[in-house]
Design a protein around this motif. Structure first.
Motif, PDB file in Angstrom:
ATOM      1  N   LYS A 154       0.671  -0.986  -0.131  1.00  0.00           N
ATOM      2  CA  LYS A 154      -0.334  -0.459  -0.199  1.00  0.00           C
ATOM      3  C   LYS A 154       0.864   0.995  -0.348  1.00  0.00           C
ATOM      4  CE  LYS A 154      -3.559  -2.447   2.032  1.00  0.00           C
ATOM      5  NZ  LYS A 154      -5.150  -1.968   3.124  1.00  0.00           N
ATOM      6  N   VAL A 155       1.914   1.345  -0.926  1.00  0.00           N
ATOM      7  CA  VAL A 155       2.467   2.559  -1.433  1.00  0.00           C
ATOM      8  C   VAL A 155       2.872   3.098  -2.737  1.00  0.00           C
ATOM      9  CG1 VAL A 155       4.131   2.188   0.895  1.00  0.00           C
ATOM     10  CG2 VAL A 155       4.790   0.952  -1.407  1.00  0.00           C
ATOM     11  N   ASP A 156       3.362   3.668  -3.357  1.00  0.00           N
ATOM     12  CA  ASP A 156       3.444   4.259  -4.325  1.00  0.00           C
ATOM     13  C   ASP A 156       5.071   4.155  -4.441  1.00  0.00           C
ATOM     14  OD1 ASP A 156       5.141   5.987  -3.330  1.00  0.00           O
ATOM     15  OD2 ASP A 156       4.106   7.357  -3.365  1.00  0.00           O
ATOM     16  N   LEU A 157       5.235   3.301  -6.594  1.00  0.00           N
ATOM     17  CA  LEU A 157       6.612   3.267  -6.416  1.00  0.00           C
ATOM     18  C   LEU A 157       7.633   4.020  -5.982  1.00  0.00           C
ATOM     19  CD1 LEU A 157       5.298   1.658  -9.391  1.00  0.00           C
ATOM     20  CD2 LEU A 157       7.240   0.311  -8.112  1.00  0.00           C
ATOM     21  N   ASN A 158       7.766   5.524  -5.853  1.00  0.00           N
ATOM     22  CA  ASN A 158       7.862   6.709  -5.353  1.00  0.00           C
ATOM     23  C   ASN A 158       8.793   6.009  -4.023  1.00  0.00           C
ATOM     24  OD1 ASN A 158       8.359   7.857  -8.189  1.00  0.00           O
ATOM     25  ND2 ASN A 158       6.868   9.355  -7.255  1.00  0.00           N
ATOM     26  N   THR A 159       7.499   5.545  -3.724  1.00  0.00           N
ATOM     27  CA  THR A 159       8.167   5.588  -1.947  1.00  0.00           C
ATOM     28  C   THR A 159       9.421   4.733  -1.684  1.00  0.00           C
ATOM     29  OG1 THR A 159       6.456   6.655  -1.214  1.00  0.00           O
ATOM     30  CG2 THR A 159       6.922   5.306   0.585  1.00  0.00           C
ATOM     31  N   LEU A 160       8.307   3.729  -2.416  1.00  0.00           N
ATOM     32  CA  LEU A 160       9.308   1.914  -2.398  1.00  0.00           C
ATOM     33  C   LEU A 160      10.240   2.283  -2.788  1.00  0.00           C
ATOM     34  CD1 LEU A 160       9.096  -1.247  -2.140  1.00  0.00           C
ATOM     35  CD2 LEU A 160       8.317  -1.643  -4.639  1.00  0.00           C
ATOM     36  N   LEU A 161      11.156   2.884  -4.142  1.00  0.00           N
ATOM     37  CA  LEU A 161      12.354   3.048  -4.263  1.00  0.00           C
ATOM     38  C   LEU A 161      12.889   3.917  -3.679  1.00  0.00           C
ATOM     39  CD1 LEU A 161      11.501   2.035  -8.493  1.00  0.00           C
ATOM     40  CD2 LEU A 161      12.718   0.865  -6.279  1.00  0.00           C
ATOM     41  N   SER A 162      12.967   4.608  -2.845  1.00  0.00           N
ATOM     42  CA  SER A 162      12.925   5.602  -2.063  1.00  0.00           C
ATOM     43  C   SER A 162      13.011   7.396  -2.994  1.00  0.00           C
ATOM     44  CB  SER A 162      14.106   5.252  -1.179  1.00  0.00           C
ATOM     45  OG  SER A 162      14.383   3.656  -0.541  1.00  0.00           O
ATOM     46  N   PHE A 163      12.653   6.781  -4.078  1.00  0.00           N
ATOM     47  CA  PHE A 163      12.710   8.045  -4.849  1.00  0.00           C
ATOM     48  C   PHE A 163      12.550   9.605  -4.116  1.00  0.00           C
ATOM     49  CE2 PHE A 163      12.044   5.640  -8.889  1.00  0.00           C
ATOM     50  CZ  PHE A 163      13.813   4.939  -8.779  1.00  0.00           C
ATOM     51  N   GLU A 164      11.744   9.706  -3.693  1.00  0.00           N
ATOM     52  CA  GLU A 164      11.268  11.243  -3.054  1.00  0.00           C
ATOM     53  C   GLU A 164      12.536  11.375  -1.540  1.00  0.00           C
ATOM     54  OE1 GLU A 164       7.229  11.455  -3.171  1.00  0.00           O
ATOM     55  OE2 GLU A 164       7.200  11.851  -5.061  1.00  0.00           O
ATOM     56  N   ASP A 165      13.215  10.498  -0.830  1.00  0.00           N
ATOM     57  CA  ASP A 165      13.464  10.090   0.636  1.00  0.00           C
ATOM     58  C   ASP A 165      14.495  10.894   0.257  1.00  0.00           C
ATOM     59  OD1 ASP A 165      13.698   8.955   2.413  1.00  0.00           O
ATOM     60  OD2 ASP A 165      14.974   7.006   2.188  1.00  0.00           O
ATOM     61  N   ASP A 166      14.430  11.851   1.530  1.00  0.00           N
ATOM     62  CA  ASP A 166      15.619  12.553   1.665  1.00  0.00           C
ATOM     63  C   ASP A 166      15.749  12.802   3.065  1.00  0.00           C
ATOM     64  OD1 ASP A 166      16.840  14.959   1.111  1.00  0.00           O
ATOM     65  OD2 ASP A 166      15.099  16.220   0.593  1.00  0.00           O
ATOM     66  N   LEU A 167      17.096  13.523   3.154  1.00  0.00           N
ATOM     67  CA  LEU A 167      18.015  14.022   4.134  1.00  0.00           C
ATOM     68  C   LEU A 167      17.603  15.267   5.116  1.00  0.00           C
ATOM     69  CD1 LEU A 167      21.436  12.244   3.530  1.00  0.00           C
ATOM     70  CD2 LEU A 167      19.802  10.633   4.787  1.00  0.00           C
ATOM     71  N   THR A 168      17.802  14.650   6.084  1.00  0.00           N
ATOM     72  CA  THR A 168      17.501  16.659   7.969  1.00  0.00           C
ATOM     73  C   THR A 168      18.197  16.626   6.969  1.00  0.00           C
ATOM     74  OG1 THR A 168      18.407  15.024   9.171  1.00  0.00           O
ATOM     75  CG2 THR A 168      15.874  14.661   8.773  1.00  0.00           C
ATOM     76  N   GLY A 169      18.228  18.121   7.816  1.00  0.00           N
ATOM     77  CA  GLY A 169      19.639  19.169   7.717  1.00  0.00           C
ATOM     78  C   GLY A 169      20.206  18.348   8.996  1.00  0.00           C
ATOM     79  N   GLU A 170      20.495  17.714   9.802  1.00  0.00           N
ATOM     80  CA  GLU A 170      20.910  17.536  11.139  1.00  0.00           C
ATOM     81  C   GLU A 170      21.742  16.143  10.533  1.00  0.00           C
ATOM     82  OE1 GLU A 170      17.928  18.083  10.989  1.00  0.00           O
ATOM     83  OE2 GLU A 170      18.823  20.146  12.612  1.00  0.00           O
ATOM     84  N   GLU A 171      21.251  15.137   9.328  1.00  0.00           N
ATOM     85  CA  GLU A 171      21.737  14.103   8.892  1.00  0.00           C
ATOM     86  C   GLU A 171      23.279  14.280   8.450  1.00  0.00           C
ATOM     87  OE1 GLU A 171      18.277  10.964   9.386  1.00  0.00           O
ATOM     88  OE2 GLU A 171      18.206  12.403   7.144  1.00  0.00           O
ATOM     89  N   ILE A 172      22.353  15.405   7.350  1.00  0.00           N
ATOM     90  CA  ILE A 172      23.723  16.145   6.505  1.00  0.00           C
ATOM     91  C   ILE A 172      24.829  16.857   7.185  1.00  0.00           C
ATOM     92  CG2 ILE A 172      24.309  17.092   4.791  1.00  0.00           C
ATOM     93  CD1 ILE A 172      21.183  17.981   3.307  1.00  0.00           C
ATOM     94  N   ASN A 173      24.041  17.424   7.913  1.00  0.00           N
ATOM     95  CA  ASN A 173      25.714  17.538   8.732  1.00  0.00           C
ATOM     96  C   ASN A 173      26.786  16.917   9.134  1.00  0.00           C
ATOM     97  OD1 ASN A 173      25.244  20.698   8.398  1.00  0.00           O
ATOM     98  ND2 ASN A 173      24.253  20.724   9.861  1.00  0.00           N
ATOM     99  N   HIS A 174      25.945  15.974  10.063  1.00  0.00           N
ATOM    100  CA  HIS A 174      26.178  14.696  10.480  1.00  0.00           C
ATOM    101  C   HIS A 174      27.029  13.505   9.279  1.00  0.00           C
ATOM    102  CE1 HIS A 174      26.845  11.208  13.280  1.00  0.00           C
ATOM    103  NE2 HIS A 174      26.654  10.279  12.466  1.00  0.00           N
ATOM    104  N   PHE A 175      26.981  13.890   8.202  1.00  0.00           N
ATOM    105  CA  PHE A 175      27.884  12.850   7.349  1.00  0.00           C
ATOM    106  C   PHE A 175      28.386  13.524   6.799  1.00  0.00           C
ATOM    107  CE2 PHE A 175      28.148  11.991   3.119  1.00  0.00           C
ATOM    108  CZ  PHE A 175      28.640  10.649   2.608  1.00  0.00           C
ATOM    109  N   CYS A 176      28.539  15.174   6.821  1.00  0.00           N
ATOM    110  CA  CYS A 176      30.290  15.740   6.399  1.00  0.00           C
ATOM    111  C   CYS A 176      30.612  15.494   7.448  1.00  0.00           C
ATOM    112  CB  CYS A 176      29.217  17.316   6.306  1.00  0.00           C
ATOM    113  SG  CYS A 176      28.789  17.777   4.903  1.00  0.00           S
ATOM    114  N   ASN A 177      30.559  15.431   8.813  1.00  0.00           N
ATOM    115  CA  ASN A 177      31.443  15.368   9.919  1.00  0.00           C
ATOM    116  C   ASN A 177      32.312  13.841   9.599  1.00  0.00           C
ATOM    117  OD1 ASN A 177      30.773  17.375  11.393  1.00  0.00           O
ATOM    118  ND2 ASN A 177      29.079  16.655  12.670  1.00  0.00           N
ATOM    119  N   GLU A 178      31.361  12.683   9.280  1.00  0.00           N
ATOM    120  CA  GLU A 178      32.206  11.500   9.033  1.00  0.00           C
ATOM    121  C   GLU A 178      32.945  11.990   7.725  1.00  0.00           C
ATOM    122  OE1 GLU A 178      29.064   8.580   8.359  1.00  0.00           O
ATOM    123  OE2 GLU A 178      28.005   9.202   9.730  1.00  0.00           O
TER     124      GLU A 178
END
Length: 360
Positions: free
Chosen positions: A55-79
């Motif tokens: 009961k999801v669309d294909l975009n959701t299933l394939l994570s096409f519309e998935d995104d990261l929060t600002g905090e996640e991006i900052n954390h990844f930059c630290n990595e």
């Protein structure tokens, strides 16, 4: 989430067992188990029925519309920064690109990583023959964001600004003008109204922080304008006007509690322009010292509310040291500084700060 996480999460939310999901799709339960573990992936012909089952669309299933929060991006930059320090630029760059491939539609991630990779390219040693390749790949990332007309203008505009700067540096003025034409006039700054609202609501802390943010930005803008004017007159060998704007820049640093590096830097530019070896070496020592000292907003009554969001003394110190390494490399290579290289004080400065500034 990745596709395996989406399958597992949605199946459990719908209270389906792996056996039930397999039966509905006409496959084996071990196949579903492998999907959820990320060992294998559904056949392309199974994606539509799988999406309907979950009961999801294909975009959701394939994570096409998935995104990261600002905090996640900052954390990844630290990595990425940690990998850059431990393993070198190539490994840090590859880690960043792997993340971009995982989230190919996240313009915020692409823009932030492109800016991060561009900045760190100046801090970490990269062979000359590879540097141009990295610069081109990073430019392609900014182009990718800039071309997306649906991207938030705060991100797209930033990407366009970076590209314009690059093309001006490369003397490709027609391309720079073309990109500038795509940029809208600046939008309305809502901070004054937000500050007024906070004051009316009795939210003093929020009002002070918002005003300090605007003050810090304005102070930086004034300083940058004065440095630009100073540089214009430097290229025209107009020492009188250059000294005038340098003096104003010194005043702004003191009046508005800006990083002391800015005060030393304008005097240093004057000394280099005049080829005053003694003054150049004196100021160079001050600059190199300052680049090893974090700018502590908490000590300024003008910006103390911004200390938490601006200060990370460990990483800030590391970044400044990397900047210092870049400056030392330029001093040793550029013809502009040939007039001080035969001085003993120059050799001593290089040796002193080379050992404290990270790898060359």
């Amino acid at each position: 989430m990745k596709i395996n996480e989406i399958i597992r999460t949605r199946r459990k939310e719908l209270k389906l067992t792996q056996e039930q999901a397999a039966e509905y799709l006409g496959i084996s339960a071990p196949a579903v188990n492998k999907w959820e573990k990320g060992v294998s992936y559904p056949d392309i012909t199974l994606l539509p029925p799988l999406a309907r089952l979950l009961k999801v669309d294909l975009n959701t299933l394939l994570s096409f519309e998935d995104d990261l929060t600002g905090e996640e991006i900052n954390h990844f930059c630290n990595e990425v920064f940690s990998v850059l320090k431990e393993s070198g630029y190539k490994e840090g760059y590859e880690l960043a690109m792997k993340k971009i491939r995982e989230f190919p539609n996240s313009d915020s991630l692409i823009y932030n990583l492109a800016g991060f990779l561009k900045g760190t390219l100046l801090m970490f040693p990269v062979p000359d023959e590879d540097k141009a390749k990295y610069e081109e790949k990073i430019r392609e990332l900014f182009e990718r964001v800039a071309k997306n007309s649906e991207t938030d203008w705060r991100i797209r505009g930033g990407a366009l600004n970076m590209l314009v700067s690059d093309y001006i540096t490369a003397e490709d003025y027609s391309r720079a003008e073309e990109l500038l034409a795509q940029m809208p006039e600046p939008g309305v700054d809502k901070r004054p109204m937000l500050t007024l609202l906070y004051r009316k609501q009795g939210k003093v802390e929020e009002a002070v922080k918002m005003t300090q943010q605007k003050l810090l930005q304005a102070a930086g803008d004034v300083q940058n304008c004065l440095i630009t004017l100073m540089d214009i007159y430097k290229k025209q060998n107009d020492w009188e006007n250059m000294e005038y704007y340098a003096g104003k820049c010194r005043d702004v640093v003191e009046l508005l509690d800006l990083w002391q590096y800015g005060k030393y830097m304008v005097d240093y530019e004057m000394a280099v322009a005049e080829k005053d070896a003694d003054r150049t070496l004196e100021l160079l020592g001050n600059i190199l010292e300052e680049m090893g000292t974090p700018w502590e907003l908490s000590k300024s009554r003008l910006y103390y509310k911004l200390a938490e969001q601006k200060e990370n003394s460990g990483q800030q110190t590391e970044i400044f040291k990397r900047m210092r390494t870049g400056l030392l490399t330029e001093l040793e290579k550029s013809e502009e500084f040939a007039f001080v290289r035969d001085r003993q004080e120059f050799t001593e400065l290089i040796e002193k700060f080379r050992g404290d500034g990270g790898p060359a």
